[in-house]
Design an enzyme around this catalytic site. Structure first.
Site, PDB file in Angstrom:
ATOM      1  N   ASP A 182       8.995 -15.790  -6.472  1.00 38.80           N
ATOM      2  CA  ASP A 182       8.255 -16.761  -7.286  1.00 38.80           C
ATOM      3  C   ASP A 182       8.867 -16.956  -8.677  1.00 38.80           C
ATOM      4  O   ASP A 182       8.460 -17.860  -9.398  1.00 38.80           O
ATOM      5  CB  ASP A 182       6.795 -16.314  -7.486  1.00 38.80           C
ATOM      6  CG  ASP A 182       6.018 -16.272  -6.196  1.00 38.80           C
ATOM      7  OD1 ASP A 182       6.564 -16.706  -5.171  1.00 38.80           O
ATOM      8  OD2 ASP A 182       4.861 -15.803  -6.220  1.00 38.80           O
TER       9      ASP A 182
ATOM     10  N   GLY B  51       0.832  -1.200   0.000  1.00 42.72           N
ATOM     11  CA  GLY B  51       0.000   0.000   0.000  1.00 42.72           C
ATOM     12  C   GLY B  51       0.865   1.249   0.000  1.00 42.72           C
ATOM     13  O   GLY B  51       2.040   1.187  -0.315  1.00 42.72           O
TER      14      GLY B  51
ATOM     15  N   MET C 224      10.172 -18.524   6.890  1.00 46.92           N
ATOM     16  CA  MET C 224      11.566 -18.913   7.134  1.00 46.92           C
ATOM     17  C   MET C 224      12.376 -18.771   5.850  1.00 46.92           C
ATOM     18  O   MET C 224      13.544 -18.375   5.885  1.00 46.92           O
ATOM     19  CB  MET C 224      11.629 -20.356   7.632  1.00 46.92           C
ATOM     20  CG  MET C 224      11.010 -20.505   8.996  1.00 46.92           C
ATOM     21  SD  MET C 224      11.102 -22.169   9.593  1.00 46.92           S
ATOM     22  CE  MET C 224      12.842 -22.290   9.923  1.00 46.92           C
ATOM     23  N   ILE C 225      11.736 -19.090   4.712  1.00 42.86           N
ATOM     24  CA  ILE C 225      12.457 -19.014   3.434  1.00 42.86           C
ATOM     25  C   ILE C 225      12.673 -17.555   3.029  1.00 42.86           C
ATOM     26  O   ILE C 225      13.762 -17.161   2.628  1.00 42.86           O
ATOM     27  CB  ILE C 225      11.674 -19.775   2.332  1.00 42.86           C
ATOM     28  CG1 ILE C 225      11.652 -21.273   2.639  1.00 42.86           C
ATOM     29  CG2 ILE C 225      12.275 -19.507   0.966  1.00 42.86           C
ATOM     30  CD1 ILE C 225      10.835 -22.102   1.669  1.00 42.86           C
TER      31      ILE C 225
HETATM   32  P1  ATP Z   1       5.413  -9.112  -4.001  1.00 47.05           P
HETATM   33  O1  ATP Z   1       6.029  -9.982  -5.033  1.00 47.05           O
HETATM   34  O2  ATP Z   1       6.054  -9.243  -2.685  1.00 47.05           O
HETATM   35  O3  ATP Z   1       3.930  -9.217  -3.964  1.00 47.05           O
HETATM   36  P2  ATP Z   1       4.852  -6.553  -5.169  1.00 47.05           P
HETATM   37  O4  ATP Z   1       5.744  -5.468  -5.660  1.00 47.05           O
HETATM   38  O5  ATP Z   1       3.966  -7.174  -6.197  1.00 47.05           O
HETATM   39  O6  ATP Z   1       5.791  -7.610  -4.466  1.00 47.05           O
HETATM   40  P3  ATP Z   1       2.639  -5.258  -3.858  1.00 47.05           P
HETATM   41  O7  ATP Z   1       2.306  -5.224  -2.403  1.00 47.05           O
HETATM   42  O8  ATP Z   1       1.639  -5.813  -4.791  1.00 47.05           O
HETATM   43  O9  ATP Z   1       4.009  -6.045  -3.931  1.00 47.05           O
HETATM   44  O10 ATP Z   1       2.989  -3.775  -4.350  1.00 47.05           O
HETATM   45  C1  ATP Z   1       4.046  -3.025  -3.768  1.00 47.05           C
HETATM   46  C2  ATP Z   1       3.782  -1.550  -3.852  1.00 47.05           C
HETATM   47  O11 ATP Z   1       3.425  -1.165  -5.172  1.00 47.05           O
HETATM   48  C3  ATP Z   1       2.649  -1.112  -2.941  1.00 47.05           C
HETATM   49  O12 ATP Z   1       3.106  -0.016  -2.189  1.00 47.05           O
HETATM   50  C4  ATP Z   1       1.510  -0.753  -3.871  1.00 47.05           C
HETATM   51  O13 ATP Z   1       0.774   0.346  -3.390  1.00 47.05           O
HETATM   52  C5  ATP Z   1       2.233  -0.389  -5.163  1.00 47.05           C
HETATM   53  N1  ATP Z   1       1.440  -0.745  -6.343  1.00 47.05           N
HETATM   54  C6  ATP Z   1       0.908  -1.951  -6.601  1.00 47.05           C
HETATM   55  N2  ATP Z   1       0.235  -1.940  -7.784  1.00 47.05           N
HETATM   56  C7  ATP Z   1       0.355  -0.688  -8.268  1.00 47.05           C
HETATM   57  C8  ATP Z   1      -0.125  -0.012  -9.454  1.00 47.05           C
HETATM   58  N3  ATP Z   1      -0.833  -0.664 -10.380  1.00 47.05           N
HETATM   59  N4  ATP Z   1       0.180   1.294  -9.603  1.00 47.05           N
HETATM   60  C9  ATP Z   1       0.905   1.951  -8.676  1.00 47.05           C
HETATM   61  N5  ATP Z   1       1.394   1.385  -7.562  1.00 47.05           N
HETATM   62  C10 ATP Z   1       1.133   0.087  -7.345  1.00 47.05           C
END
Ligand code: ATP
Ligand code: MG
Length: 461
Positions: free
Chosen positions: A233, A178, A385-386
Site C-alpha cells: 500500500d 498472529g 494476482m497482484i
Molecule cells: P500487512 O501489510 O500485510 O498487513 P502487517 O505486518 O501489518 O503486514 P499483520 O498481520 O498486521 O501484518 O502483523 C504481522 C505480525 O505482527 C503478526 O504475526 C502479528 O501477531 C504481529 N503484530 C501485529 N501487531 C503487533 C503488535 N502491536 N505487537 C506485537 N506484534 C504485533
C-alpha cells in the site's frame, strides 16, 4: 545524532567496537579521481579515499522551500513556516563493525500478507551476510508463528539456496498473521542463539519488531533487530516508497485496462476494479493516473456518496449518456462507512473490511434497473494476482539495496531500526516514528488533484 545513537545503537552494550574485524572490501567504494582535467572521463584509483558511510552522514527529508505557506498545502504544519527541515541517518556500510561475523547467527522472517519483492530482499540479505563472512543464516518459516510452532523447523539459507528465488513471487519462507507473544519470541531467539533478526513486514510486523527490540534491551541481549518495510500500500511514514508498490501499480494497470476493454466493448458497460489500500489510496491513485482509463477513483481518504444528486451513481449515468461506458477504480478501504460493520478481526487483530467493490457493483446494477436504463456492470478484484507477482525491475533494484543496507545496519550495531528510501537516498529510520500511523494520500496535495484532473470526476459529497 545523540538521540539516534543512544536509542538505537544497542544501548545496553557499553564496549562498542571492542576489536573491529576488517570489513569486506566490496563495501568500500573505490574513489576514482580525474587524471587530468583536459581529458574528461579518464580516472585513476585513489587508494587514500575509503568511501564508508559516516555515522554523522544525513539525508535531508524535505527539500522544498515554499514561497508562501499557502502554496505548501497541508504539508506545512506551522502556518508561519515555509521551510520544513527533517534529517535522517544515511544507510550503508560503516568502517567499524560491531559483530564478529563468525559469532553471528542471523535469522530472516517474513510476516503479514504477500508482497512482490519479498524473495528479492531475502536473497540479498543472505548474499550480503555471506560477503561479511556470516556462516549461520536461517529462515524462520511462516512468520512469527515459526518461532513457537514446534512442527516448523528453521530453513538453512545460503547463496546456493537463494540464488534464483527472486525469479518467482511469494516468500520462500512463507508468511502468516498472529503468532506467539513477544516474550516467547525472545525466548526462542535466546534458545536458538540468534543475534541478528531481519524482519520483513508491514506496520503490525514492525510493531512486533520494535517490541522484540525492547524486550532484548530489557534482557540485555546483544541482538540487532532490523526491519525492512513490506507494504504494498506504500503507507509507511517518511519513506518515498516501499518495495512492491511499483509492481502493484503496474499490475493494477493491467486490471484497469481489462475493465476498460470490457466496459468499452459492451453496450453501456461499466467496469469496477477494486485495488489494495486499507487506509491509503496510493495504489488506486497512481494506477488511475498511469492508466488514463479511469473515470472515477475512490480512496479511503476522500469520503463519497453513492446515492443522491451528487453521488457516484448519478455521475455514472452521466458518463453512460456522454461516452457510453465508464470505469471505476476503488481502494479496498474506501467508503467503509457505507457498509455494515461486521466487527470481525483477523489473527493479527486487524479489522476485516466489507467488500466495497461488490457493494458498488450491486448498487450500480440496482440503480440502473430502477431508472430503467440498461447497464452492463463487470467487477474485477485482482488483489491476489497482484500480491503474488514477482517484483518488476525497479522494485528488484529497491529490494536489493534495502537488503544490503539492512545487513549493513545490523553490522553497524543498530537495533530497532527500519531501512527505507528517503528523498532518493537510503536511510535508517527509528521504527516507532515510521509506524505512528499509516501514511495517507493528502486530499489537498497536488498529486490527488492531478488524479482528479485526469479522471475528470467531481466531488461526490
Ligand atoms: P500487512 O501489510 O500485510 O498487513 P502487517 O505486518 O501489518 O503486514 P499483520 O498481520 O498486521 O501484518 O502483523 C504481522 C505480525 O505482527 C503478526 O504475526 C502479528 O501477531 C504481529 N503484530 C501485529 N501487531 C503487533 C503488535 N502491536 N505487537 C506485537 N506484534 C504485533
Ligand atoms: Mg498491516
Amino acid at each position: 545524532q545523540q538521540d539516534f545513537e543512544s536509542r538505537f545503537r544497542l544501548p545496553h552494550i557499553t564496549d562498542i567496537f571492542p576489536d573491529t574485524p576488517p570489513i569486506p572490501s566490496t563495501f568500500c567504494l573505490k574513489m576514482r579521481t580525474p587524471i587530468g582535467k583536459d581529458i574528461p572521463g579518464h580516472y585513476s584509483l585513489d587508494e587514500e579515499w575509503h568511501g564508508y558511510i559516516n555515522n554523522n552522514d544525513r539525508v535531508l527529508l524535505k527539500t522544498i522551500n515554499y514561497s508562501s505557506p499557502k502554496s505548501a498545502g497541508a504539508e506545512c504544519i506551522d502556518p508561519n513556516c515555509t521551510w520544513v527541515e527533517q534529517w535522517v541517518h544515511r544507510a550503508g556500510p560503516r568502517e567499524k563493525i560491531y559483530y564478529k561475523p563468525e559469532e553471528v547467527k542471523a535469522a530472516i522472517v517474513t510476516c503479514g500478507g504477500l508482497c512482490p519483492g519479498l524473495n528479492d530482499v531475502i536473497r540479498q540479505i543472505v548474499i550480503t551476510l555471506e560477503i561479511y563472512g556470516v556462516k549461520k543464516i536461517v529462515g524462520i518459516p511462516f512468520g512469527y508463528r515459526g518461532f513457537s510452532d514446534k512442527e516448523l523447523t528453521e530453513v538453512p539459507l545460503s547463496r546456493k539456496v537463494v540464488q534464483n528465488i527472486h525469479l518467482s513471487g511469494g516468500s520462500l519462507l512463507g508468511v502468516s498473521r498472529g503468532g506467539p507473544s513477544v516474550s516467547d519470541i525472545v525466548d526462542s531467539l535466546e534458545e536458538r542463539g540468534i543475534n541478528m533478526l531481519f524482519v520483513l513486514g508491514g506496520n503490525g510486523t514492525h510493531a512486533g519488531a520494535n517490541a522484540i527490540h525492547n524486550e532484548c534491551c530489557k534482557r540485555r541481549l546483544k541482538v540487532s533487530v532490523i526491519g525492512v518495510p513490506k507494504t504494498i500500500d506504500n503507507d509507511i511514514l517518511l519513506m518515498d516508497k516501499t518495495f512492491g508498490f511499483d509492481t502493484a501499480v503496474e499490475e493494477a494497470q493491467r486490471a484497469i485496462n481489462s475493465a476498460y476493454i470490457e466496459a468499452h466493448s459492451a453496450y453501456h458497460g461499466i467496469g469496477v476494479v477494486k485495488l489494495m489500500g486499507r487506509s491509503s489510496g496510493f495504489i488506486a491513485m497512481q494506477a488511475s493516473l498511469s492508466s488514463g482509463q479511469v473515470d472515477v477513483c475512490l480512496i479511503p481518504e476522500v469520503p463519497f456518496n453513492l446515492h443522491g444528486p451528487h453521488g457516484v451513481l448519478r455521475h455514472l449515468q452521466y458518463l453512460l449518456e456522454m461516452k457510453g461506458s465508464a470505469v471505476v477504480c476503488v481502494a479496498e478501504g474506501a467508503g467503509q462507512n457505507l457498509l455494515q460493520n461486521t466487527n470481525a478481526k483477523d489473527a493479527s487483530g486487524n479489522i476485516v473490511f466489507g467488500d466495497i467493490g461488490v457493494y458498488i457493483q450491486q448498487e450500480t446494477k440496482k440503480y440502473f434497473k430502477e431508472i430503467g436504463v440498461h447497464a452492463d456492470v463487470k467487477y474485477i478484484d485482482p488483489t491476489y494476482m497482484i500480491r503474488a507477482c514477482r517484483a518488476n525491475a525497479s522494485d528488484g533494484i529497491l529490494c536489493t539495496v534495502l537488503g544490503q543496507n539492512a545487513v549493513h545496519g545490523a553490522f553497524a550495531g543498530y537495533s530497532g531500526i527500519s531501512v527505507g528510501l528517503c528523498n532518493t537516498h537510503y536511510a535508517y529510520f527509528p521504527i516507532p516514528e515510521v509506524i505512528l500511523h499509516p501514511r495517507l494520500v493528502d486530499p489537498n496535495s497536488r498529486m490527488w488533484h492531478r488524479c482528479l484532473t485526469s479522471t475528470g470526476q467531481p466531488d461526490f459529497i
